[in-house]
Design a protein around this motif. Structure first.
Motif, PDB file in Angstrom:
ATOM      1  N   PHE A  40       0.831  -1.205   0.000  1.00  0.00           N
ATOM      2  CA  PHE A  40       0.000   0.000   0.000  1.00  0.00           C
ATOM      3  C   PHE A  40       0.868   1.259   0.000  1.00  0.00           C
ATOM      4  N   ASP A  41       0.249   2.354  -0.464  1.00  0.00           N
ATOM      5  CA  ASP A  41       0.911   3.652  -0.482  1.00  0.00           C
ATOM      6  C   ASP A  41       0.867   4.212   0.949  1.00  0.00           C
ATOM      7  N   GLU A  42       1.952   4.008   1.683  1.00  0.00           N
ATOM      8  CA  GLU A  42       1.994   4.345   3.110  1.00  0.00           C
ATOM      9  C   GLU A  42       1.781   5.832   3.366  1.00  0.00           C
ATOM     10  N   GLU A  43       2.467   6.680   2.617  1.00  0.00           N
ATOM     11  CA  GLU A  43       2.358   8.119   2.823  1.00  0.00           C
ATOM     12  C   GLU A  43       0.941   8.602   2.553  1.00  0.00           C
ATOM     13  N   TYR A  44       0.332   8.090   1.497  1.00  0.00           N
ATOM     14  CA  TYR A  44      -1.028   8.502   1.163  1.00  0.00           C
ATOM     15  C   TYR A  44      -2.000   8.035   2.242  1.00  0.00           C
ATOM     16  N   PHE A  45      -1.805   6.825   2.751  1.00  0.00           N
ATOM     17  CA  PHE A  45      -2.657   6.291   3.798  1.00  0.00           C
ATOM     18  C   PHE A  45      -2.630   7.199   5.030  1.00  0.00           C
ATOM     19  N   ILE A  46      -1.450   7.586   5.448  1.00  0.00           N
ATOM     20  CA  ILE A  46      -1.316   8.445   6.636  1.00  0.00           C
ATOM     21  C   ILE A  46      -1.947   9.806   6.388  1.00  0.00           C
ATOM     22  N   HIS A  47      -1.630  10.394   5.236  1.00  0.00           N
ATOM     23  CA  HIS A  47      -2.112  11.753   4.937  1.00  0.00           C
ATOM     24  C   HIS A  47      -3.634  11.782   4.765  1.00  0.00           C
ATOM     25  N   SER A  48      -4.202  10.765   4.116  1.00  0.00           N
ATOM     26  CA  SER A  48      -5.636  10.778   3.819  1.00  0.00           C
ATOM     27  C   SER A  48      -6.495  10.644   5.069  1.00  0.00           C
ATOM     28  N   LEU A  49      -5.911  10.143   6.157  1.00  0.00           N
ATOM     29  CA  LEU A  49      -6.660   9.948   7.397  1.00  0.00           C
ATOM     30  C   LEU A  49      -6.324  10.988   8.461  1.00  0.00           C
ATOM     31  N   VAL A  50      -5.578  12.004   8.074  1.00  0.00           N
ATOM     32  CA  VAL A  50      -5.052  12.961   9.054  1.00  0.00           C
ATOM     33  C   VAL A  50      -6.160  13.646   9.863  1.00  0.00           C
ATOM     34  N   ASN A  51      -7.338  13.824   9.286  1.00  0.00           N
ATOM     35  CA  ASN A  51      -8.429  14.482  10.004  1.00  0.00           C
ATOM     36  C   ASN A  51      -9.295  13.500  10.796  1.00  0.00           C
ATOM     37  N   ASP A  52      -8.956  12.221  10.719  1.00  0.00           N
ATOM     38  CA  ASP A  52      -9.765  11.208  11.397  1.00  0.00           C
ATOM     39  C   ASP A  52      -9.001  10.473  12.494  1.00  0.00           C
ATOM     40  N   VAL A  53      -7.786  10.028  12.152  1.00  0.00           N
ATOM     41  CA  VAL A  53      -6.998   9.208  13.073  1.00  0.00           C
ATOM     42  C   VAL A  53      -5.523   9.568  12.905  1.00  0.00           C
ATOM     43  N   LYS A  54      -4.817   9.655  14.017  1.00  0.00           N
ATOM     44  CA  LYS A  54      -3.382   9.867  13.938  1.00  0.00           C
ATOM     45  C   LYS A  54      -2.708   8.539  13.646  1.00  0.00           C
ATOM     46  N   VAL A  55      -1.918   8.496  12.574  1.00  0.00           N
ATOM     47  CA  VAL A  55      -1.239   7.267  12.163  1.00  0.00           C
ATOM     48  C   VAL A  55       0.262   7.518  12.153  1.00  0.00           C
ATOM     49  N   GLU A  56       1.020   6.633  12.787  1.00  0.00           N
ATOM     50  CA  GLU A  56       2.480   6.737  12.815  1.00  0.00           C
ATOM     51  C   GLU A  56       3.086   5.481  12.192  1.00  0.00           C
ATOM     52  N   LYS A  57       4.271   5.637  11.615  1.00  0.00           N
ATOM     53  CA  LYS A  57       4.935   4.489  10.990  1.00  0.00           C
ATOM     54  C   LYS A  57       5.489   3.525  12.035  1.00  0.00           C
ATOM     55  N   LYS A  58       5.973   4.066  13.156  1.00  0.00           N
ATOM     56  CA  LYS A  58       6.571   3.233  14.189  1.00  0.00           C
ATOM     57  C   LYS A  58       6.185   3.755  15.565  1.00  0.00           C
ATOM     58  N   LEU A  59       6.334   2.899  16.561  1.00  0.00           N
ATOM     59  CA  LEU A  59       6.144   3.354  17.932  1.00  0.00           C
ATOM     60  C   LEU A  59       7.180   4.419  18.278  1.00  0.00           C
ATOM     61  N   PRO A  60       6.794   5.462  18.998  1.00  0.00           N
ATOM     62  CA  PRO A  60       7.781   6.428  19.474  1.00  0.00           C
ATOM     63  C   PRO A  60       8.846   5.733  20.315  1.00  0.00           C
ATOM     64  N   LYS A  61      10.051   6.245  20.284  1.00  0.00           N
ATOM     65  CA  LYS A  61      11.173   5.611  20.987  1.00  0.00           C
ATOM     66  C   LYS A  61      10.882   5.377  22.459  1.00  0.00           C
ATOM     67  N   GLU A  62      10.179   6.327  23.073  1.00  0.00           N
ATOM     68  CA  GLU A  62       9.929   6.198  24.505  1.00  0.00           C
ATOM     69  C   GLU A  62       8.936   5.085  24.839  1.00  0.00           C
ATOM     70  N   LEU A  63       8.254   4.547  23.818  1.00  0.00           N
ATOM     71  CA  LEU A  63       7.274   3.491  24.058  1.00  0.00           C
ATOM     72  C   LEU A  63       7.713   2.124  23.552  1.00  0.00           C
ATOM     73  N   VAL A  64       8.869   2.053  22.911  1.00  0.00           N
ATOM     74  CA  VAL A  64       9.325   0.788  22.332  1.00  0.00           C
ATOM     75  C   VAL A  64       9.458  -0.285  23.406  1.00  0.00           C
TER      76      VAL A  64
END
Length: 397
Positions: A40-64
């Motif tokens: 899937f087009d990862e960048e498009y997936f994240i951008h297209s949902l920006v007004n609905d759900v926050k999507v991140e590629k990876k867990l933040p370092k502090e939560l790994v």
């Protein structure tokens, strides 16, 4: 994949949670090593949902290294389940890992905004990766050069036949090989299957020969181009002879694309399936030989795009007719054709509301028997505004 990911988008919205780009299943029958961004087009997936759900590629370092809940969310659950049982988990953990994502949401009776979000995720945000989109569209263009075409999802593949225990038309050696695969696949729970009973109940994919009889009975001429949306057909050319004799213009991605064009995708079943998905959605007619996940997804996508013609074979009724033909009790011709046309007159993708549970079913079987949300997103994700003339038209949301 599409259904599971889209459900998790909606769940993240209900929980006010951040969604981490999902890991794809790498342990299934085909052992595909593809990552999300390969399909899937990862960048498009994240951008297209920006007004609905926050999507991140990876867990933040502090939560790994943070403690995680690993949960199997309850199948076909409504919003109360997520608010009452899952949301309180945030009091003890910052990360919830969903061990299984398909069929986690109910098909019906969810808030309208959640249903619309599921549709946006499934039909719009999950755009295929650019290389897949480019080759998929090229295959569509090349297929259209033959004229209006049928996309046939011919699920006559080794994994499906082994899983379903369907052996009609196979040799003894082939039947034994499939039984061995089923026995050795640990997560397939049912081992002993009666193939005759399976077929009589319509639980088997149509064979290539049966598909040829079906298309002929529907009135399609032998000059009709047919695109085979499938992996390797079990038994190869030996099982395709009857279909080819009726419809000689049979193409697939291996015939339409060069070896060089297919090279980046050939070792990845999900990416090859994505190419078939594109050609199937854009076809003039789509016909699945079996009502599996791929068939339901493509059928629903075609409904979302304007109820494009999708003919769903009534396999139980067809098997009875084909057995009469094989037994000499019924001849191919006008009588058979008329019966098949009558059976399928209302099975061609015309607008209708999603079907509810089968009467009399209870518990999980009740939800399992419902028509899947993504198979028919009407009425939740298709509105019917009135035109000045009073006619209704369908508009995707």
């Amino acid at each position: 994949m599409r259904a599971g990911i889209s459900d998790m988008v909606a769940v993240a919205r209900m929980l006010n949670a951040t969604l981490i780009i999902p890991e794809l299943d790498k342990k299934s029958f085909w052992h595909d090593k593809s990552n999300f961004s390969d399909v899937f087009d990862e960048e498009y997936f994240i951008h297209s949902l920006v007004n609905d759900v926050k999507v991140e590629k990876k867990l933040p370092k502090e939560l790994v290294k943070a403690p995680k809940f690993v949960r199997y969310f309850k199948s076909w659950s409504g919003i109360d389940y997520y608010q009452d049982e899952i949301y309180p988990l945030w009091e003890h953990r910052q990360v919830i890992r969903v061990a299984k994502s398909d069929s986690r949401l109910a098909n019906n009776y969810l808030p309208p905004d959640i249903q619309k979000l599921r549709c946006r995720a499934f039909f719009q945000s999950l755009r295929f990766a650019p290389p897949i989109e480019a080759l998929g569209n090229l295959l569509v263009e090349r297929m259209r050069s033959f004229g209006p075409y049928i996309a046939l999802h011919l699920r006559y593949e080794k994994d499906m036949l082994a899983f379903s225990g369907c052996t009609h038309g196979l040799s003894q050696t082939e039947s034994e090989e499939l039984a061995m695969i089923r026995e050795n696949t640990s997560y397939w729970k049912v081992k002993d299957i009666d193939p005759l009973e399976q077929r009589s109940h319509g639980y088997c994919p149509l064979t290539p020969k049966e598909v040829g009889m079906f298309l002929s009975a529907l009135g399609y001429p032998s000059s009709t181009p047919v695109y085979i949306a499938a992996g390797e057909i079990y038994g190869g050319e030996s099982h395709m002879v009857d279909l080819l004799s009726r419809f000689p213009i049979i193409m697939n991605k291996e015939k339409l694309a060069s070896a060089e064009e297919l090279r980046p995708f050939r070792q990845y079943a999900s990416q090859m399936a994505a190419l078939d998905y594109i050609v199937s959605v854009e076809s003039d007619v789509f016909i699945p030989s079996y009502s599996g996940n791929m068939a339901r997804a493509v059928g629903g996508h075609r409904r979302f795009l304007g109820h494009r013609k999708t003919i769903i074979p009534d396999r139980k009724a067809l098997v009875r007719l084909f057995d009469k033909v094989d037994g000499g009790l019924l001849n191919e011709g006008e009588r058979l054709s008329q019966r098949i046309l009558d059976i399928h007159r209302k099975r061609q993708g015309s607008p209708r509301k999603r079907k509810g549970p089968v009467p009399g079913t209870k518990g999980s079987d009740r939800f399992r028997s419902e028509e899947a949300f993504y198979e028919n997103p009407l009425p939740d994700c298709l509105c019917q505004p009135k035109s000045p003339a009073g006619d209704a038209s369908l508009v995707s949301i």
